[in-house]
Scaffold this active site. Structure first.
Site, PDB file in Angstrom:
ATOM      1  N   GLU A 129     -12.598  -4.475  -3.700  1.00 41.77           N
ATOM      2  CA  GLU A 129     -13.080  -3.108  -3.462  1.00 41.77           C
ATOM      3  C   GLU A 129     -12.387  -2.085  -4.364  1.00 41.77           C
ATOM      4  O   GLU A 129     -12.858  -0.955  -4.508  1.00 41.77           O
ATOM      5  CB  GLU A 129     -12.867  -2.713  -1.989  1.00 41.77           C
ATOM      6  CG  GLU A 129     -13.826  -3.378  -1.015  1.00 41.77           C
ATOM      7  CD  GLU A 129     -13.541  -4.864  -0.796  1.00 41.77           C
ATOM      8  OE1 GLU A 129     -12.362  -5.271  -0.881  1.00 41.77           O
ATOM      9  OE2 GLU A 129     -14.501  -5.630  -0.584  1.00 41.77           O
ATOM     10  N   ASP A 145       0.830  -1.216   0.000  1.00 48.30           N
ATOM     11  CA  ASP A 145       0.000   0.000   0.000  1.00 48.30           C
ATOM     12  C   ASP A 145       0.864   1.266   0.000  1.00 48.30           C
ATOM     13  O   ASP A 145       1.962   1.284   0.565  1.00 48.30           O
ATOM     14  CB  ASP A 145      -0.920  -0.024   1.235  1.00 48.30           C
ATOM     15  CG  ASP A 145      -2.047   0.995   1.118  1.00 48.30           C
ATOM     16  OD1 ASP A 145      -2.436   1.343  -0.011  1.00 48.30           O
ATOM     17  OD2 ASP A 145      -2.529   1.454   2.171  1.00 48.30           O
ATOM     18  N   ARG A 176       2.095  -4.769   6.074  1.00 49.85           N
ATOM     19  CA  ARG A 176       1.368  -3.742   5.319  1.00 49.85           C
ATOM     20  C   ARG A 176       2.194  -2.470   5.320  1.00 49.85           C
ATOM     21  O   ARG A 176       2.492  -1.914   6.379  1.00 49.85           O
ATOM     22  CB  ARG A 176      -0.007  -3.448   5.918  1.00 49.85           C
ATOM     23  CG  ARG A 176      -0.741  -2.388   5.071  1.00 49.85           C
ATOM     24  CD  ARG A 176      -2.145  -2.078   5.517  1.00 49.85           C
ATOM     25  NE  ARG A 176      -2.774  -1.195   4.542  1.00 49.85           N
ATOM     26  CZ  ARG A 176      -4.026  -1.291   4.117  1.00 49.85           C
ATOM     27  NH1 ARG A 176      -4.812  -2.226   4.592  1.00 49.85           N
ATOM     28  NH2 ARG A 176      -4.505  -0.448   3.221  1.00 49.85           N
ATOM     29  N   TRP A 203       2.579   8.073  -2.824  1.00 45.47           N
ATOM     30  CA  TRP A 203       3.976   8.270  -3.267  1.00 45.47           C
ATOM     31  C   TRP A 203       4.007   8.977  -4.619  1.00 45.47           C
ATOM     32  O   TRP A 203       4.794   9.899  -4.833  1.00 45.47           O
ATOM     33  CB  TRP A 203       4.689   6.920  -3.360  1.00 45.47           C
ATOM     34  CG  TRP A 203       6.162   7.018  -3.582  1.00 45.47           C
ATOM     35  CD1 TRP A 203       7.147   7.001  -2.633  1.00 45.47           C
ATOM     36  CD2 TRP A 203       6.832   7.175  -4.850  1.00 45.47           C
ATOM     37  NE1 TRP A 203       8.384   7.133  -3.229  1.00 45.47           N
ATOM     38  CE2 TRP A 203       8.220   7.250  -4.587  1.00 45.47           C
ATOM     39  CE3 TRP A 203       6.397   7.276  -6.174  1.00 45.47           C
ATOM     40  CZ2 TRP A 203       9.180   7.398  -5.596  1.00 45.47           C
ATOM     41  CZ3 TRP A 203       7.353   7.438  -7.189  1.00 45.47           C
ATOM     42  CH2 TRP A 203       8.730   7.494  -6.887  1.00 45.47           C
ATOM     43  N   SER A 216      -7.848  -5.494  -5.019  1.00 45.82           N
ATOM     44  CA  SER A 216      -8.894  -6.036  -4.141  1.00 45.82           C
ATOM     45  C   SER A 216     -10.262  -5.961  -4.813  1.00 45.82           C
ATOM     46  O   SER A 216     -10.448  -5.220  -5.791  1.00 45.82           O
ATOM     47  CB  SER A 216      -8.929  -5.260  -2.818  1.00 45.82           C
ATOM     48  OG  SER A 216      -9.542  -3.995  -3.010  1.00 45.82           O
ATOM     49  N   GLY A 249      -0.193   5.312  -4.506  1.00 42.48           N
ATOM     50  CA  GLY A 249      -0.884   6.528  -4.941  1.00 42.48           C
ATOM     51  C   GLY A 249      -0.315   7.759  -4.252  1.00 42.48           C
ATOM     52  O   GLY A 249       0.022   8.754  -4.905  1.00 42.48           O
ATOM     53  N   HIS A 290       2.169   3.886  -8.958  1.00 42.44           N
ATOM     54  CA  HIS A 290       1.984   2.453  -9.231  1.00 42.44           C
ATOM     55  C   HIS A 290       3.168   1.910 -10.026  1.00 42.44           C
ATOM     56  O   HIS A 290       3.668   0.820  -9.756  1.00 42.44           O
ATOM     57  CB  HIS A 290       0.684   2.194  -9.991  1.00 42.44           C
ATOM     58  CG  HIS A 290      -0.542   2.481  -9.171  1.00 42.44           C
ATOM     59  ND1 HIS A 290      -0.752   1.925  -7.937  1.00 42.44           N
ATOM     60  CD2 HIS A 290      -1.615   3.273  -9.411  1.00 42.44           C
ATOM     61  CE1 HIS A 290      -1.904   2.355  -7.452  1.00 42.44           C
ATOM     62  NE2 HIS A 290      -2.454   3.180  -8.325  1.00 42.44           N
ATOM     63  N   TRP A 350     -12.328  -1.869  -7.411  1.00 38.85           N
ATOM     64  CA  TRP A 350     -13.154  -1.475  -8.575  1.00 38.85           C
ATOM     65  C   TRP A 350     -13.830  -0.132  -8.353  1.00 38.85           C
ATOM     66  O   TRP A 350     -14.336   0.477  -9.303  1.00 38.85           O
ATOM     67  CB  TRP A 350     -14.219  -2.533  -8.868  1.00 38.85           C
ATOM     68  CG  TRP A 350     -13.647  -3.859  -9.256  1.00 38.85           C
ATOM     69  CD1 TRP A 350     -13.614  -4.989  -8.478  1.00 38.85           C
ATOM     70  CD2 TRP A 350     -13.010  -4.219 -10.492  1.00 38.85           C
ATOM     71  NE1 TRP A 350     -12.990  -6.020  -9.159  1.00 38.85           N
ATOM     72  CE2 TRP A 350     -12.622  -5.573 -10.394  1.00 38.85           C
ATOM     73  CE3 TRP A 350     -12.731  -3.531 -11.684  1.00 38.85           C
ATOM     74  CZ2 TRP A 350     -11.967  -6.252 -11.429  1.00 38.85           C
ATOM     75  CZ3 TRP A 350     -12.080  -4.204 -12.710  1.00 38.85           C
ATOM     76  CH2 TRP A 350     -11.710  -5.551 -12.584  1.00 38.85           C
ATOM     77  N   LEU A 382      10.098 -20.854  -5.323  1.00 35.30           N
ATOM     78  CA  LEU A 382       9.245 -19.865  -4.645  1.00 35.30           C
ATOM     79  C   LEU A 382       7.899 -19.842  -5.353  1.00 35.30           C
ATOM     80  O   LEU A 382       7.847 -19.831  -6.582  1.00 35.30           O
ATOM     81  CB  LEU A 382       9.894 -18.469  -4.747  1.00 35.30           C
ATOM     82  CG  LEU A 382       9.024 -17.262  -4.375  1.00 35.30           C
ATOM     83  CD1 LEU A 382       8.646 -17.295  -2.887  1.00 35.30           C
ATOM     84  CD2 LEU A 382       9.754 -15.952  -4.687  1.00 35.30           C
TER      85      LEU A 382
END
Ligand code: IPE
Ligand code: IPE
Ligand code: MG
Length: 225
Positions: free
Chosen positions: A59, A12, A173, A17, A57, A15, A29, A61, A123
């Site tokens: 959300e 997170d 986070r 930054w 996520s 935006g 991004h 959208w 990995l």
């Protein structure tokens, strides 16, 4: 020292930054991709087997169309450009989330990328795309009911998008925000959570190693003493 099998990250702060350093959210991004690459490299160095990345996520959208399409263009370019390097580094790519909402073209790119890497064992990167924990749990319950199986903890765990993946040992986070935003709610019941002040594009290997080392020294109880 606690072993680390699985790290989950909520990447997170792109935006903020971008606005601060480049004048637009989208350029944040783009800058976030550099962090992504260096964190993947460090995860390989650390011999960690699973890395789960919250990428988009259910959300997200709600964001402006322009930002959403920029994010998916970045994702497509990243996959096309990096697929060979993933194969070379023995990295397996796995998508978690509801793929049905994506264009046929993106669905194909995602499943081709998964197929090309599915023998790799060094990995496993789980990209959470159109991922929401509540959607995942509802989807899981529907699968169990359809199979006429019992609703048990084991059956739920074995039908989530994350089936066959151990629970995250730690969740990071970035972006100085203290919430989970609908990420892996079932899976992180006993995960150690680290909130990082730095925005994702400013998060460096050194910061990552610091958190991993802190985690290694924790006393984990799992309800016992
Ligand atoms: C996280 O960064 C990346 C995605 C959600 C794709 P944000 O875009 O949420 O950045 P901030 O939190 O607005 O700074
Ligand atoms: C979480 O970040 C989602 C991703 C990093 C992909 P958000 O920026 O969307 O979270 P909220 O909306 O601030 O809770
Ligand atoms: Mg955010």
């Amino acid at each position: 020292m606690n072993p680390i099998k699985h790290v989950a990250i909520i990447m997170d702060g792109n935006g903020r930054w971008g606005i601060k350093n480049k004048g637009t959210r989208n350029l944040g991004h783009r800058a976030g991709l550099n962090t992504l690459e260096s964190i993947i490299k460090e995860t390989l160095n650390q011999k960690i087997k699973y890395l789960t990345l919250y990428t988009f996520s259910t959300e997200n959208w709600k964001r402006p169309k322009k930002e959403i399409s920029f994010l998916f263009t970045l994702l497509e370019n990243f996959l096309q450009k990096k697929i060979n390097s993933l194969v070379k580094n023995k990295i397996r790519l796995n998508i978690i989330g509801n793929k049905k909402k994506f264009s046929a073209q993106l669905q194909k790119l995602l499943s081709d990328s998964e197929k090309k890497t599915n023998k790799n064992k060094k990995l496993q990167i789980n990209l959470a795309l159109n991922y929401g924990s509540k959607e995942e749990i509802l989807n899981t319950l529907r699968i169990i009911i359809k199979k006429k199986h019992k609703i048990t903890e084991k059956n739920i765990t074995e039908n989530l998008y994350t089936k066959n993946i151990p629970n995250p040992d730690l969740l990071i986070r970035t972006g100085n925000t203290h919430r989970l935003s609908n990420f892996l709610l079932w899976q992180i019941a006993y995960t150690e959570i680290f909130f990082e002040k730095k925005l994702w594009p400013d998060f460096k290997d050194k910061d990552y190693r610091k958190i991993l080392n802190k985690f290694r020294l924790l006393k984990r109880n799992f309800g016992a003493i």
